[in-house]
Structure formats: C-alpha cells, structure tokens
Design an enzyme around this catalytic site. Structure first.
Site, PDB file in Angstrom:
ATOM      1  CD  GLU A  83      -3.159  -0.694   0.288  1.00 29.27           C
ATOM      2  OE1 GLU A  83      -3.093   0.354  -0.384  1.00 29.27           O
ATOM      3  OE2 GLU A  83      -4.126  -1.473   0.211  1.00 29.27           O
ATOM      4  CB  SER A 343     -30.232 -33.298  50.711  1.00 27.42           C
ATOM      5  OG  SER A 343     -31.515 -33.871  50.873  1.00 27.42           O
TER       6      SER A 343
END
Length: 680
Positions: A83, A343
């Site tokens: 680029e 329980s």
C-alpha cells in the site's frame, strides 16, 4: 543593473516561497480533524488476557483494539510494501506515488493506481469519505498532512489497523482475523496476511464469505507482488497459493456470556474487563453443559460454577446450556437464581452439630417416624433405618436425623452460619422453621459453592471473586477446622456415580421438593465445583434426582478441570478419631440439650381430639384416642376420672355435659398427656 534585478528576483522568489510555505503550513495547521478517539468494542478477557467476549460498537460494527505490536510483523511488512512503500519517510502525501498515478492515468485513459498513502487512507476512513472524486482526494491529502503533524507513524498505523474495512460489519484487522480465521492476528500464515492486505481495497466485492473466488484472486496478486518486493520468497508464495480461502465467517467468542454481561453492566465506562475465568476451562464446561441437557427435553437447564477455594477466584461460570432465547430460557443466569437447595445444606447442619458438641460422626441417632409439633418430615425414600451413626445418616442423606439436629441447634443458628459464609438466604415469613434443613430456603448456586468452599478451607469463608485483581477478603469462621474436616471426611466416603472414578471427592447431592432442582456440589484439596439442573421457570422435572442427573456432571467437570484430584488435608490435631464405643458417654447417642424438658419419644399423647378444637358429643359419649405410652390407660375430665384401666387406645367417654373441658390420660407408668377442647 541586470545583476541587481536578478538578485531582486531571487529574493522576491524566496520571499514568496517562504510566504507560500507559511501560508500552506497555516492552512494545514488550521485543518479541523475528525475525532481521533475511535469507539472500540468492549472486550471481556480471561485471566490470561484471552478474549472471552466482545460487543459491537453503537452502530453494530465489530471494531477491536489492536496495537501494532500485537499483529504479525509479516502482515505489517506486506501492508506497507503493497500500500505505501515510503510510509515511514513521507509526511502524509507521497508526491512520487501521486505523480506516477497521474502519469499512468494519462497514458491509459483511466485510473490504474490511486497513489494514496496509508495516512490518506486513514484520513478517508476517519471521515468515511469516498476515494474517486478530486475534491475528496484533496481533502484526504490535507487531513493526511495534518495527521502527520499530530500523530506519529505508529499511531497512524494503529488507526488503520482499527478502521480498515473487511466486509459487512467487520472493521479492523483483529475483527477480520477472528471472524475469518478464528484466531488473533498475532500469528498469521503468508496466505492469511495477504488476504487481510487485499480485502480493504474492495471490502464488499472481496468478502471471503460471499465472493471467495474474488478474494482468492486478490490475495494471489498480493502474494505475487510480495515475492517481487522480497517480503516472501517464491517457495512461501507457492505454499500460500495452495491454502484455501475461508468460505464462512466464524462466530466471535461467547465465553462466560452471563458474567460478561454482568461485568459490563456494573462498570459500563470500562472498555476492557479482566475476569478470573480460565477461557479453556470455560469453553470445556460450556460444551459439557450442552451435552448434559441433550436429549432431556426442551426445558431442562444446567448451571456450573468452578472456584479455587484457596483464593476465592471463580474459574468458570456457566449460567445456562446456551445463551439464547429458547424454551430453556438460556439468557437467565442460573448461577444467581434463587432455588431450593434440597439436601445440600445438610453438611452445614452436621458441621454445626459437631461444633456445638451435640454429636460426633460416630454418634448414634434415631431414624424413625417423628413429629416436631405439626411438622412431620419423612425420609425421601419413605424408609427408616432405626439407630444409625451420624456419619451414615449424612451419607444416606436421611431427613429425620437432620431435622432432629436442626431442632437442637435452632433454625436461626443455621441461618446465621449461612450468612457468615457470605450467603443471602431467603425464607418465607419472619422466622425460619425446621424445614430449612431440607431445602425450605432460597439460595443461589453461587451461595452454595461459597459455602462448600468455606468447608473446604477449614471452616473459614472467603467471598468468591470474578474480577481479576479484585481485593480478596478473608471472611468469618463458619465452623471449626475440626468440624469442617469431619464433614469433608464423611462426604469423601460417598460412592461416586456409576462409571465415575473412586477418587475421594467430597461431594453431596440434593433434590428439592417436587423434583424442581437437582444439585451436586463437591470439592478436593484445591477446587470446588457446583452443578444445578432443573427448569429455569421452576416447574418440576419428573424423575430428576441430584444423584442421577447432577452428580455425573459434577464428576465430568472435575475431569475437565484436572487430571487428578488434589488430596484432602490431613485431620487437625484436635480431631477425635475413635469408634462409638470409645466416645465419651454424652457423645455416644444423640440427645438434644432440651431433652430433659421434652417428653420421651414413647410418652403418651392425645391423638384425638386435638388441643383447641371443637368436638361433638355423641349419644354414646366423646370419642378419644391415645398414641404412645403403656396401657392400661386412665382418662380424666377436668381432673375427675371418667374411665379407669382401659386396655384399648380408643374409647368413648361419658361426660356430664357440654362446654370447655380439659381431658387427661395417664398410662400404666404414670406418664400423662392432656388436651383442652370445647364440647357441643
């Protein structure tokens, strides 16, 4: 004269040039830049910095933070070479590239190359401008020159890494790498790096998930140019050309989604949240949660919580089997929902019993039908074992013994211990009743894991934490180290579920009334794991027992957590390790402290008529019935004998009239009971 004019012209030219330069500098300095603080996705990270979950920004785009030092250097080299080769040298506009682009356009009659620098591309992305119009290009050049004066090259590069478009709602290299490759961009193959360089030039037409052929062609052009630029060699390029382009987008990580939502809601200003969660373990347990409910209907839900009880850090938090709006109500975090613990509170009752000197694991207790006022609990299987050791009573999870212990302790003592453990129990009414020992109280999975963590830590609570770096607070002592060890030793003696290894995991299961909740919670020498299963809406799950559905998930969770269990600690020096025969006399058989003031279990009691009721006087008299005691029985009405030495437990009493009367019954051993009724 000619020389003077020439000197004047030079001076004027220099002056005009300087003036033009100053005016140009002022023009550039006066540039109004778009906001440079780009909104980034909120990220939730695990204890090692790995991504657990990310959120889109306000407009629905994925845009994840990425410093240049966290992206593969090969990608950066490819990006600059493709680029903007002179990115590190120019001041925002590369005049040589522009001149070349103009010349190519003139020769070919069309735009061949754009001549935009990376800085100009950043300018366009910041302003969301176009690339083709002259006015737009000039604006980009001005903004690019201004950016170069405000930011350094790495800051400009970072803006590109954040803003580069990759198709759809993907912005930035990190979002693209995670979505297309399923990984962070720290390590990329040449093919992956080239694809990420190629897509932003035309993000919608080169989306791999929609146009894989165009994406591949663009990638291959980048690879060819990289060979020419010397970034990669021909062999690397040839191998990269054979690598397939991903045809589908991958989902962003969604680990610990409920906890991530909670972190974001509690501190909405933060953009990065660090949790104590272990991403690898979290992923494994989320997969286990899906397996646990598979084939069990559309409503069964599961939650799993794992913590290091030494530090109090939560390592995994699975709030549901799937974070989605379905019949399981997957969006609800079941680690924080109030449920009945069944329980699973019993170990705390036993630990308090040992602490108070009311019993020892080898103490004998009666398991037979009993009534505690109007409360007459039954064992889950409706069977009774007679005289049994407390150790066996806990391992068998019997109801009658634990209610006896709770009555001796007082329900308020149990609630107080729960609060010391950092729990927030919720119970109906102002005062707790004996039913809390059997699950008649609302708690969360987090509460229960914190309680069991306290038992695992020798009886000292420590609040669980889930934010990395949060202050760890040493909590209160809930029970003594001896009592905590005794309960752990009992629970470690439980048989594992079928197919699970016998590994001395201290664990307890529980099933709430109506099969609404199935629990399994266990711990070893380092970690504690809690599992809840049920329906999020609280409706019953017929046939669901903690031992059958939750316990296997508990053991599988430990298998995913570690290869082998950490050993349980040794017994504290003060622990009394003896058989029942060697216990001190008061500990050989359970006897409540109030036993001297409570009628013996076999004492007579008036079963009918109940105290305080109104009864009808029949022509044959008043019907009465006695339970317990030893016959024959003598009945009195207001102290006057009305029936003497009756062998039967039922009788008809001849009363002089109606009104209020106190009936008494005396058995053969002189023990008595009474009831007051109104006869009409």
């Amino acid at each position: 004269m000619i020389r003077a004019r020439w000197l004047f012209a030079v001076a004027l030219g220099l002056w005009l040039g300087a003036l033009g330069r100053d005016r140009f500098d002022a023009f550039i300095d006066a540039t109004v830049l778009p906001p440079l603080a780009v909104e980034m996705s909120v990220e939730v990270l695990d204890r090692d910095g790995d991504l657990l979950r990310a959120y889109t920004v306000a407009d629905g785009r994925w845009r994840l933070a990425l410093p240049p030092d966290r992206v593969d250097p090969l990608y950066l080299r490819m990006l600059v070479a493709y680029e903007d080769r002179r990115f590190r040298d120019h001041g925002g506009v590369d005049l040589r590239s522009l001149a070349r682009a103009v010349a190519q356009a003139v020769r070919n009659g069309r735009v061949v190359s754009g001549g935009s620098t990376l800085t100009m591309q950043v300018a366009r992305l910041l302003e969301e401008g176009t690339t083709g119009k002259v006015a737009g290009k000039l604006r980009q050049m001005r903004v690019a020159l201004a950016l170069e004066r405000r930011l350094n090259k790495d800051q400009i590069l970072q803006l590109y890494l954040h803003l580069a478009p990759f198709g759809g709602n993907l912005e930035g290299v990190r979002a693209a790498s995670i979505s297309y490759f399923g990984k962070e961009p720290a390590r990329l193959t040449p093919a992956e790096a080239a694809l990420l360089v190629a897509i932003p030039q035309s993000p919608e037409t080169r989306r791999p998930d929609r146009a894989a052929d165009r994406a591949e062609a663009a990638r291959d052009r980048v690879l060819a140019q990289m060979v020419g630029a010397g970034v990669i060699d021909a062999a690397e390029a040839e191998a990269a050309l054979r690598e397939p382009v991903p045809g589908l987008r991958k989902a962003f990580p969604a680990l610990a989604p409920h906890l991530a939502d909670r972190a974001r809601a509690e501190q909405p200003v933060l953009t990065t949240h660090r949790l104590t969660i272990d991403a690898t373990l979290q992923k494994a347990l989320q997969e286990l949660a899906v397996q646990a409910v598979e084939g069990r209907g559309e409503q069964l839900q599961v939650a799993i919580l794992v913590a290091d009880h030494a530090s109090g850090e939560i390592l995994a938090s699975v709030g549901s089997a799937g974070y989605q709006a379905d019949l399981r109500q997957g969006f609800v975090d079941m680690t924080r929902a109030l449920r009945s613990p069944g329980s699973t509170l019993k170990p705390l009752v036993y630990a308090l019993t040992f602490d108070e000197g009311l019993g020892h694991p080898e103490t004998m207790i009666e398991d037979r039908p009993m009534a505690f006022g109007t409360y007459a609990p039954q064992n889950f299987d409706r069977l009774y074992r007679g005289t049994i050791r407390l150790r066996e009573a806990l391992q068998l999870s019997l109801n009658i013994p634990v209610v006896q212990l709770t009555e001796a302790l007082g329900p308020a003592r149990l609630i107080s211990a729960m609060e010391k453990a950092g729990m927030r129990p919720a119970f109906p009414g102002d005062q707790p009743g004996l039913a809390i020992a059997l699950g008649g109280v609302g708690v969360t999975l987090t509460d229960m894991v914190q309680l069991y963590a306290a038992l695992a830590r020798g009886g000292v609570a420590r609040p669980l934490i889930w934010r990395l770096g949060a202050e760890t607070i040493e909590g209160q002592r809930v029970v003594s180290a001896v009592a905590a060890w005794q309960v752990g030793d009992i629970l470690a003696g439980l048989a594992p579920p079928p197919g699970a290894p016998s590994n001395r995991l201290a664990y307890k299961t529980g099933t709430s009334y109506g099969h609404r909740d199935a629990w399994a919670i266990g711990y070893d020498g380092r970690h504690v794991v809690g599992v809840w299963m049920g329906r999020a809406d609280g409706t019953p799950v017929p046939g669901a027992f903690g031992a059958d559905v939750a316990a296997p998930v508990l053991f599988q969770s430990f298998n995913r957590l570690k290869r082998r269990l950490d050993p349980q600690p040794a017994a504290p020096a003060a622990t009394l390790l003896v058989s029942n025969a060697e216990l001190p006399q008061p500990l050989k058989r359970f006897r409540s402290r109030m036993a001297a003031f409570v009628p013996a279990a076999d004492a007579p009691a008036v079963a009918f008529p109940p105290d305080g009721t109104e009864v009808e006087l029949l022509p044959a008299g008043l019907k009465v019935r006695v339970t317990g005691g030893t016959g024959p029985f003598t009945w009195l009405a207001d102290g006057v004998p009305v029936l003497i030495a009756a062998d039967s437990r039922e009788a008809m009493l001849a009363l002089p009239g109606t009104g209020f009367v106190t009936l008494s019954v005396i058995d053969a051993e002189g023990r008595s009971a009474r009831t007051s009724v109104r006869v009409h």
